[in-house]
Every structure is written in C-alpha cells, then in structure tokens.
Design a protein around this motif. Structure first.
Motif, PDB file in Angstrom:
ATOM      1  N   ALA A  59       0.873  -1.170   0.000  1.00  0.00           N
ATOM      2  CA  ALA A  59       0.000   0.000   0.000  1.00  0.00           C
ATOM      3  C   ALA A  59       0.913   1.224   0.000  1.00  0.00           C
ATOM      4  O   ALA A  59       1.106   1.893   1.017  1.00  0.00           O
ATOM      5  CB  ALA A  59      -0.902  -0.014   1.225  1.00  0.00           C
ATOM      6  N   VAL A  60       1.491   1.502  -1.166  1.00  0.00           N
ATOM      7  CA  VAL A  60       2.605   2.439  -1.219  1.00  0.00           C
ATOM      8  C   VAL A  60       2.209   3.845  -0.769  1.00  0.00           C
ATOM      9  O   VAL A  60       3.020   4.572  -0.172  1.00  0.00           O
ATOM     10  CB  VAL A  60       3.221   2.468  -2.635  1.00  0.00           C
ATOM     11  CG1 VAL A  60       2.272   3.081  -3.638  1.00  0.00           C
ATOM     12  CG2 VAL A  60       4.558   3.198  -2.620  1.00  0.00           C
ATOM     13  N   THR A  61       0.969   4.261  -1.019  1.00  0.00           N
ATOM     14  CA  THR A  61       0.584   5.611  -0.617  1.00  0.00           C
ATOM     15  C   THR A  61       0.497   5.763   0.894  1.00  0.00           C
ATOM     16  O   THR A  61       0.445   6.877   1.410  1.00  0.00           O
ATOM     17  CB  THR A  61      -0.772   5.998  -1.243  1.00  0.00           C
ATOM     18  OG1 THR A  61      -1.760   5.039  -0.863  1.00  0.00           O
ATOM     19  CG2 THR A  61      -0.663   6.055  -2.753  1.00  0.00           C
ATOM     20  N   GLU A  62       0.461   4.647   1.598  1.00  0.00           N
ATOM     21  CA  GLU A  62       0.448   4.683   3.067  1.00  0.00           C
ATOM     22  C   GLU A  62       1.769   4.187   3.640  1.00  0.00           C
ATOM     23  O   GLU A  62       1.909   4.050   4.852  1.00  0.00           O
ATOM     24  CB  GLU A  62      -0.697   3.812   3.592  1.00  0.00           C
ATOM     25  CG  GLU A  62      -2.071   4.250   3.107  1.00  0.00           C
ATOM     26  CD  GLU A  62      -3.157   3.280   3.518  1.00  0.00           C
ATOM     27  OE1 GLU A  62      -2.838   2.312   4.229  1.00  0.00           O
ATOM     28  OE2 GLU A  62      -4.316   3.488   3.128  1.00  0.00           O
ATOM     29  N   GLY A  63       2.732   3.916   2.768  1.00  0.00           N
ATOM     30  CA  GLY A  63       3.980   3.329   3.234  1.00  0.00           C
ATOM     31  C   GLY A  63       5.209   4.047   2.723  1.00  0.00           C
ATOM     32  O   GLY A  63       5.272   5.280   2.733  1.00  0.00           O
ATOM     33  N   HIS A  64       6.168   3.271   2.247  1.00  0.00           N
ATOM     34  CA  HIS A  64       7.473   3.825   1.893  1.00  0.00           C
ATOM     35  C   HIS A  64       8.008   3.216   0.602  1.00  0.00           C
ATOM     36  O   HIS A  64       7.594   2.140   0.178  1.00  0.00           O
ATOM     37  CB  HIS A  64       8.490   3.556   3.017  1.00  0.00           C
ATOM     38  CG  HIS A  64       8.124   4.158   4.331  1.00  0.00           C
ATOM     39  ND1 HIS A  64       7.225   3.565   5.191  1.00  0.00           N
ATOM     40  CD2 HIS A  64       8.529   5.324   4.928  1.00  0.00           C
ATOM     41  CE1 HIS A  64       7.101   4.320   6.275  1.00  0.00           C
ATOM     42  NE2 HIS A  64       7.860   5.385   6.140  1.00  0.00           N
ATOM     43  N   ILE A  65       8.946   3.930   0.028  1.00  0.00           N
ATOM     44  CA  ILE A  65       9.761   3.447  -1.084  1.00  0.00           C
ATOM     45  C   ILE A  65      11.210   3.510  -0.608  1.00  0.00           C
ATOM     46  O   ILE A  65      11.592   4.451   0.093  1.00  0.00           O
ATOM     47  CB  ILE A  65       9.597   4.327  -2.338  1.00  0.00           C
ATOM     48  CG1 ILE A  65       8.136   4.375  -2.790  1.00  0.00           C
ATOM     49  CG2 ILE A  65      10.502   3.834  -3.476  1.00  0.00           C
ATOM     50  CD1 ILE A  65       7.865   5.433  -3.846  1.00  0.00           C
ATOM     51  N   GLY A  66      12.005   2.523  -0.987  1.00  0.00           N
ATOM     52  CA  GLY A  66      13.410   2.549  -0.585  1.00  0.00           C
ATOM     53  C   GLY A  66      14.290   1.906  -1.633  1.00  0.00           C
ATOM     54  O   GLY A  66      13.841   1.082  -2.431  1.00  0.00           O
TER      55      GLY A  66
END
Length: 315
Positions: A59-66
């Motif tokens: 749920a990328v809009t509520e999480g992170h990218i790395g």
C-alpha cells in the motif's frame, strides 16, 4: 531528510527488534523486484559487484519506497576495509519525498544477520550448545550475536582462513561475555557444532555434509554469486533446505544454483522460504534429528523493513 549513521543504528537497534521487524515484513510482503546485479571487472584484482535493491510497500501511498545502492569489493580486505559498502535512501510512498539517508553498510550487517536470526527461530535446534562461526569478516560478529539472541549457546567457536582474524573475533566476543574460542580445524568444528553460520566469499565448499551430526542447523550467508559456494552437495542431500526468497536463492546463491544445475536438487526440494515460515504455512524444524540448511542471498524487503524501523526509532 534525516541522516542516520552507523553509530545511530547501533544505538537504536537491538537484535530482537530488528528480527521482529523482518518477521513482520516477510509475513506481510512488499513489492521487491529481483535486485540489479552488475559485475565491474578489475584488472589485476577480483571483480567488483554493484547492487541496486529497490522495494516499496504494497500500500505504497500509506507506506514507503526505498533503494539500496551497494558495492561488493572482495579486494577491500587488503586495505582493511569492509567488502560491502552501501547507502540507503528511504522515501515517502505517497510523494516520493526523501525521508532518510541511512548508512547502508551498517544497515546491511544488521538486516543480514537478523534474517539469519529470524530463520533460526524456526530452524535451529531448541537446546543447542555450540555455535560455529565460519569466517571472521565484518558480518561475522553480527551473525554470532544474532544467533545468540535466538538461542542460548554455551560456547561460540570461530574459524577463519586467517587464524589471527578468528582469534580477534573470539576475543571481541569474550569481551561481550560469551564463552568464545578460535579453531584451526574446521572439519572437527563442523562435526561438533549444533549451529553453523558461514559468511565467506569462498569459491569452493568449506562445510562437508558428511561431517554434520543429526540435528545441526546450517546457516549460509556468504557465497552470494553463482560461482561461490560454502557447502558441498552432501549438505544439500542430507538437509531440509530453506531460503530467504526462492527467486533470489535459485538464481544468485551458489549453494543453491550449483546443486540445481548439477541435478543434485530441484526447486521443489526447497521446503519453504521466510514468508512461509513467518506466516505459519510451514512450521520449520520437524524433529530434533533433522538437519536444516538456510541459504540467505539477501532481499530488498529486509533493507526496507530495517530502514523503516530505523526511521521510526530515530523520530
């Protein structure tokens, strides 16, 4: 954007906390493409490897990218430098805004050792006495402490091609309160160990399967390319094989890639990955006499989970 240094990570992290974070991430899953793996040829020296490891929350809009950018330079040992150096960039999943720049070298040591600790929760014997550490590089002390956080070992034995480095690692573990010693007889140590953790860049097998006693757990962390190997075919034949990720282990780690190519095993012989273990789809060790083998090739999921934990603890 915050900068989180190696010292910061050592202050913020504990082995149980990082192992827990990895366990939750493997159970939930993230989007993590197979890492980009590039070989950089060095004239007069060993080849260098450039690794790019992206991952993002489901749920990328509520999480992170790395993403981790790492180099593996085997010749660095001659310069008294770590073989693996890296940086990690953590970003907001909704906006892509950078949130933290983290020392990726130390992050890698923590998350790699804790992945082995996570596997050991399910695969190591319940009442072991001896932990054998094969290799004495930068990762070795982290592996020793991660395993010791999961099981109560009576003693830790260290072997390394350079006996002096094995003695240095044993001395540092003694300072931390462990009963530790160095050995120059690897075969003898393998035959007596209850858990073996190996982190080397060996091109040839070091651990002989015929020497493993019933109930041994073998944790293979080095040999991260298809041409490297830490265990022989007898280890594969005698053990129940587990991996961090099936895709990574079957394509990158020599301890799995080579037996697959030789017909010693098939992908179906892999009992489970860390996702199956952490979700309960596989229960792990089945008996006291079962020999278990865990092959770790590293996963971008581990970096992302550890980076998120670091950012939360540093906030």
């Amino acid at each position: 954007m915050h900068f989180i240094s190696a010292d910061d990570l050592d202050r913020l992290y504990t082995f149980p906390a990082v192992i827990d974070a990895l366990g939750e991430a493997f159970a939930a899953g993230v989007n993590a493409p197979l890492r980009h793996h590039h070989t950089i040829e060095h004239e007069g020296g060993l080849d260098q490897t450039l690794l790019l490891m992206p991952a993002w929350s489901k749920a990328v809009t509520e999480g992170h990218i790395g993403v981790k950018i790492a180099t593996v330079t085997p010749d660095n040992g001659k310069l008294s430098l770590p073989a693996v150096m890296a940086s990690y960039i953590l970003m907001d999943g909704k906006t892509g805004a950078p949130q933290a720049l983290i020392d990726g070298t130390r992050l890698t040591l923590w998350r790699t050792s804790c992945a082995s600790g996570l596997a050991a929760r399910y695969l190591a014997p319940s009442s072991p006495e001896t932990l054998l550490v094969v290799g004495a590089g930068e990762l070795a002390p982290f592996l020793a402490r991660a395993h010791a956080s999961v099981r109560d070992y009576k003693r830790i034995v260290v072997w390394n091609r350079s006996a002096g480095n094995a003695e240095k690692l044993a001395a540092s573990l003694i300072e931390d309160g462990f009963d530790a010693s160095a050995t120059t007889d690897l075969d003898d140590a393998v035959s007596k160990a209850d858990t073996i953790t190996a982190a080397t860049l060996s091109p040839v097998p070091l651990i002989k399967g015929e020497l493993l006693k019933p109930g041994t757990h073998v944790d293979l962390v080095g040999a991260f390319t298809p041409k490297m190997r830490e265990s022989d075919d007898d280890c594969i034949r005698r053990a129940s094989v587990f991996v961090d990720t099936i895709e990574g282990a079957s394509k990158e780690g020599g301890d799995i890639v080579q037996p697959l190519a030789a017909g010693v095993m098939t992908v179906d012989d892999i009992r489970a990955d860390l996702h199956a273990l952490t979700t309960g789809a596989h229960s792990g060790r089945a008996s006291d006499d079962e020999i278990t083998l865990f092959k770790s090739t590293g996963a971008a999921l581990e970096d992302l989970a550890a980076a998120i934990l670091a950012a939360e603890l540093a906030a």
